[in-house]
Design a protein around this motif. Structure first.
Motif, PDB file in Angstrom:
ATOM      1  N   ARG A 167     126.095  39.308 -18.139  1.00 30.13           N
ATOM      2  CA  ARG A 167     126.325  39.124 -16.706  1.00 30.13           C
ATOM      3  C   ARG A 167     126.445  37.637 -16.362  1.00 30.13           C
ATOM      4  O   ARG A 167     127.315  37.236 -15.585  1.00 30.13           O
ATOM      5  CB  ARG A 167     125.200  39.774 -15.905  1.00 30.13           C
ATOM      6  N   GLU A 168     125.572  36.810 -16.966  1.00 30.54           N
ATOM      7  CA  GLU A 168     125.614  35.374 -16.704  1.00 30.54           C
ATOM      8  C   GLU A 168     126.933  34.764 -17.186  1.00 30.54           C
ATOM      9  O   GLU A 168     127.521  33.924 -16.501  1.00 30.54           O
ATOM     10  CB  GLU A 168     124.434  34.664 -17.379  1.00 30.54           C
ATOM     11  N   ILE A 169     127.395  35.158 -18.353  1.00 31.08           N
ATOM     12  CA  ILE A 169     128.670  34.649 -18.875  1.00 31.08           C
ATOM     13  C   ILE A 169     129.811  35.044 -17.951  1.00 31.08           C
ATOM     14  O   ILE A 169     130.694  34.237 -17.646  1.00 31.08           O
ATOM     15  CB  ILE A 169     128.908  35.142 -20.319  1.00 31.08           C
ATOM     16  N   ARG A 170     129.774  36.260 -17.468  1.00 27.19           N
ATOM     17  CA  ARG A 170     130.806  36.718 -16.553  1.00 27.19           C
ATOM     18  C   ARG A 170     130.783  35.910 -15.252  1.00 27.19           C
ATOM     19  O   ARG A 170     131.828  35.537 -14.724  1.00 27.19           O
ATOM     20  CB  ARG A 170     130.615  38.203 -16.237  1.00 27.19           C
ATOM     21  N   GLU A 171     129.582  35.607 -14.752  1.00 29.02           N
ATOM     22  CA  GLU A 171     129.462  34.823 -13.518  1.00 29.02           C
ATOM     23  C   GLU A 171     129.926  33.379 -13.703  1.00 29.02           C
ATOM     24  O   GLU A 171     130.376  32.745 -12.751  1.00 29.02           O
ATOM     25  CB  GLU A 171     128.022  34.838 -13.017  1.00 29.02           C
ATOM     26  N   LEU A 172     129.808  32.861 -14.926  1.00 28.77           N
ATOM     27  CA  LEU A 172     130.235  31.488 -15.198  1.00 28.77           C
ATOM     28  C   LEU A 172     131.738  31.378 -15.443  1.00 28.77           C
ATOM     29  O   LEU A 172     132.250  30.289 -15.639  1.00 28.77           O
ATOM     30  CB  LEU A 172     129.472  30.919 -16.400  1.00 28.77           C
ATOM     31  N   GLY A 173     132.439  32.498 -15.443  1.00 27.27           N
ATOM     32  CA  GLY A 173     133.894  32.463 -15.589  1.00 27.27           C
ATOM     33  C   GLY A 173     134.400  32.882 -16.947  1.00 27.27           C
ATOM     34  O   GLY A 173     135.538  32.594 -17.292  1.00 27.27           O
ATOM     35  N   GLY A 174     133.593  33.508 -17.747  1.00 25.94           N
ATOM     36  CA  GLY A 174     134.035  33.964 -19.053  1.00 25.94           C
ATOM     37  C   GLY A 174     133.388  33.180 -20.175  1.00 25.94           C
ATOM     38  O   GLY A 174     132.686  32.189 -19.965  1.00 25.94           O
ATOM     39  N   PHE A 175     133.645  33.651 -21.402  1.00 21.93           N
ATOM     40  CA  PHE A 175     132.987  33.060 -22.564  1.00 21.93           C
ATOM     41  C   PHE A 175     133.405  31.612 -22.792  1.00 21.93           C
ATOM     42  O   PHE A 175     132.582  30.753 -23.071  1.00 21.93           O
ATOM     43  CB  PHE A 175     133.274  33.911 -23.806  1.00 21.93           C
ATOM     44  N   LYS A 176     134.710  31.341 -22.685  1.00 28.05           N
ATOM     45  CA  LYS A 176     135.182  29.974 -22.948  1.00 28.05           C
ATOM     46  C   LYS A 176     134.580  28.987 -21.954  1.00 28.05           C
ATOM     47  O   LYS A 176     134.134  27.904 -22.341  1.00 28.05           O
ATOM     48  CB  LYS A 176     136.700  29.924 -22.886  1.00 28.05           C
ATOM     49  N   ASP A 177     134.586  29.332 -20.678  1.00 29.69           N
ATOM     50  CA  ASP A 177     134.032  28.424 -19.669  1.00 29.69           C
ATOM     51  C   ASP A 177     132.524  28.253 -19.842  1.00 29.69           C
ATOM     52  O   ASP A 177     131.995  27.150 -19.686  1.00 29.69           O
ATOM     53  CB  ASP A 177     134.340  28.931 -18.260  1.00 29.69           C
ATOM     54  N   ALA A 178     131.827  29.342 -20.176  1.00 26.01           N
ATOM     55  CA  ALA A 178     130.377  29.249 -20.388  1.00 26.01           C
ATOM     56  C   ALA A 178     130.071  28.365 -21.594  1.00 26.01           C
ATOM     57  O   ALA A 178     129.169  27.523 -21.545  1.00 26.01           O
ATOM     58  CB  ALA A 178     129.776  30.641 -20.578  1.00 26.01           C
ATOM     59  N   ALA A 179     130.838  28.535 -22.673  1.00 25.86           N
ATOM     60  CA  ALA A 179     130.637  27.702 -23.865  1.00 25.86           C
ATOM     61  C   ALA A 179     130.938  26.244 -23.561  1.00 25.86           C
ATOM     62  O   ALA A 179     130.215  25.341 -23.995  1.00 25.86           O
ATOM     63  CB  ALA A 179     131.519  28.204 -25.002  1.00 25.86           C
ATOM     64  N   ARG A 180     131.980  25.992 -22.780  1.00 26.06           N
ATOM     65  CA  ARG A 180     132.337  24.621 -22.411  1.00 26.06           C
ATOM     66  C   ARG A 180     131.216  23.989 -21.580  1.00 26.06           C
ATOM     67  O   ARG A 180     130.872  22.815 -21.779  1.00 26.06           O
ATOM     68  CB  ARG A 180     133.638  24.643 -21.621  1.00 26.06           C
ATOM     69  N   LEU A 181     130.621  24.744 -20.678  1.00 24.08           N
ATOM     70  CA  LEU A 181     129.522  24.224 -19.868  1.00 24.08           C
ATOM     71  C   LEU A 181     128.286  23.917 -20.712  1.00 24.08           C
ATOM     72  O   LEU A 181     127.634  22.902 -20.519  1.00 24.08           O
ATOM     73  CB  LEU A 181     129.158  25.224 -18.759  1.00 24.08           C
ATOM     74  N   VAL A 182     127.956  24.802 -21.650  1.00 23.62           N
ATOM     75  CA  VAL A 182     126.776  24.588 -22.492  1.00 23.62           C
ATOM     76  C   VAL A 182     126.986  23.397 -23.421  1.00 23.62           C
ATOM     77  O   VAL A 182     126.101  22.558 -23.586  1.00 23.62           O
ATOM     78  CB  VAL A 182     126.436  25.867 -23.296  1.00 23.62           C
ATOM     79  N   VAL A 183     128.155  23.286 -24.018  1.00 23.74           N
ATOM     80  CA  VAL A 183     128.431  22.174 -24.926  1.00 23.74           C
ATOM     81  C   VAL A 183     128.472  20.857 -24.160  1.00 23.74           C
ATOM     82  O   VAL A 183     128.009  19.829 -24.641  1.00 23.74           O
ATOM     83  CB  VAL A 183     129.752  22.417 -25.691  1.00 23.74           C
ATOM     84  N   GLY A 184     128.988  20.884 -22.946  1.00 25.21           N
ATOM     85  CA  GLY A 184     129.096  19.668 -22.154  1.00 25.21           C
ATOM     86  C   GLY A 184     127.808  19.237 -21.487  1.00 25.21           C
ATOM     87  O   GLY A 184     127.716  18.133 -20.953  1.00 25.21           O
ATOM     88  N   ALA A 185     126.793  20.082 -21.517  1.00 23.96           N
ATOM     89  CA  ALA A 185     125.520  19.723 -20.890  1.00 23.96           C
ATOM     90  C   ALA A 185     124.830  18.645 -21.715  1.00 23.96           C
ATOM     91  O   ALA A 185     124.851  18.678 -22.945  1.00 23.96           O
ATOM     92  CB  ALA A 185     124.628  20.960 -20.786  1.00 23.96           C
ATOM     93  N   THR A 186     124.220  17.677 -21.017  1.00 24.10           N
ATOM     94  CA  THR A 186     123.593  16.570 -21.732  1.00 24.10           C
ATOM     95  C   THR A 186     122.110  16.788 -22.008  1.00 24.10           C
ATOM     96  O   THR A 186     121.558  16.171 -22.892  1.00 24.10           O
ATOM     97  CB  THR A 186     123.754  15.269 -20.931  1.00 24.10           C
ATOM     98  N   ASN A 187     121.456  17.653 -21.222  1.00 23.73           N
ATOM     99  CA  ASN A 187     120.034  17.929 -21.478  1.00 23.73           C
ATOM    100  C   ASN A 187     119.735  19.402 -21.222  1.00 23.73           C
ATOM    101  O   ASN A 187     120.584  20.151 -20.752  1.00 23.73           O
ATOM    102  CB  ASN A 187     119.125  17.011 -20.638  1.00 23.73           C
ATOM    103  N   ARG A 188     118.520  19.790 -21.495  1.00 26.22           N
ATOM    104  CA  ARG A 188     118.132  21.196 -21.416  1.00 26.22           C
ATOM    105  C   ARG A 188     118.206  21.735 -19.990  1.00 26.22           C
ATOM    106  O   ARG A 188     118.610  22.867 -19.762  1.00 26.22           O
ATOM    107  CB  ARG A 188     116.712  21.370 -21.974  1.00 26.22           C
TER     108      ARG A 188
END
Length: 77
Positions: free
Chosen positions: A50-71
């Motif tokens: 559900r969270e991945i879907r709310e973030l715009g899909g798997f690619k966008d969620a992965a991009r957000l997690v990889v681009g995050a600088t801290n926890r």
């Protein structure tokens, strides 16, 4: 017959009935444990989906997690 046990009319002691009840309780607890251990991971997977879907899909969620600088950035939207 055990000298410490009281017997009913069927010849069963209260101790044997207690042992049987304890076995049933242990079996019920084991069943609850199995159901809970299967249900919790399934509910976590559904929440993640559900969270991945709310973030715009798997690619966008992965991009957000990889681009995050801290926890804390990874945990917040």
């Amino acid at each position: 017959m055990d000298s410490l046990a009281a017997y009913d009319l069927d010849g069963h002691s209260w101790l044997s009935k207690l042992r049987k009840a304890w076995k049933i309780a242990k079996c019920a607890a084991a069943i609850v444990q199995v159901v809970a251990s299967l249900w919790l991971p399934a509910s976590k997977l559904l929440r993640i989906r559900r969270e991945i879907r709310e973030l715009g899909g798997f690619k966008d969620a992965a991009r957000l997690v990889v681009g995050a600088t801290n926890r804390s950035e990874k945990l917040t939207r």
